[in-house]
Motif scaffolding. Structure first.
Motif: not given
Length: 189
Positions: A64-81, A181-182
């Motif tokens: 659901r989260m990725q539906r609300y952003f044009r791009n979700v960086p990999k680091v965001a998924w690492q934080l979530v996990e 830019n990370g």
């Protein structure tokens, strides 16, 4: 009232543009349909808060989260996990939500909730739900239902019954901004 009836009533209220008061994975929150500009405006009014200060949204899953952003960086998924404490992530290039919810820089604050009630509410609503602390801006956040002022209770359209009797410490989420830019900025620990 059962938790399922409570969720059904809250969803019905939000579908009609109403504002709810509900327990979250952190403190009690004022919420509404994050895609409804009029409902979001009402939340700002209740909070007595300038709409240039963005609000947080809750969702039930990374899909659901990725539906609300044009791009979700990999680091965001690492934080979530990896984060144990509820963590709100601010990402750039928000889409598909009310314009008055998106910050001036195009970012949006979102958190995937793991708490049973708010997760089920988000799952059944099928859209992000605004989640801002149940207080007038500048006053202490309401950790438990008993901490919520009459002013806030009277301003919303529906007050959830679930977890009203609870009396335990709750704190707001951590907030981390991830730039294009990370760059990583910790807004609140």
């Amino acid at each position: 009232m059962t938790q399922q009836e409570d969720i059904k009533n809250a969803i019905e209220c939000m579908r009609h543009g109403g504002v709810i008061l509900y327990p979250t994975d952190t403190v009690w929150g004022i919420g509404c349909d994050a895609t409804n500009e009029k409902a979001v405006a009402k939340v700002y009014e209740i909070k007595q808060r300038d709409d240039s200060k963005a609000l947080i949204c809750l969702v039930d899953s990374d899909n659901r989260m990725q539906r609300y952003f044009r791009n979700v960086p990999k680091v965001a998924w690492q934080l979530v996990e990896t984060t144990v404490k509820p963590t709100t992530i601010i990402l750039d290039d928000a889409v598909n939500v009310a314009d008055n919810l998106i910050a001036e820089d195009g970012s949006l604050a979102m958190r995937i909730t793991q708490e049973a009630f708010s997760k089920e509410l988000c799952y059944k609503f099928q859209k992000p739900i605004v989640s801002t602390s149940a207080n007038v801006s500048g006053e202490p956040a309401a950790a438990n239902y008993c901490d919520i002022s009459e002013e806030i209770l009277n301003a919303v359209d529906y007050v959830c019954w679930t977890r009203r009797q609870e009396h335990k410490p709750h704190t707001p989420s951590s907030i981390i901004k991830l730039g294009k830019n990370g760059e990583v900025t910790i807004i609140r620990k």
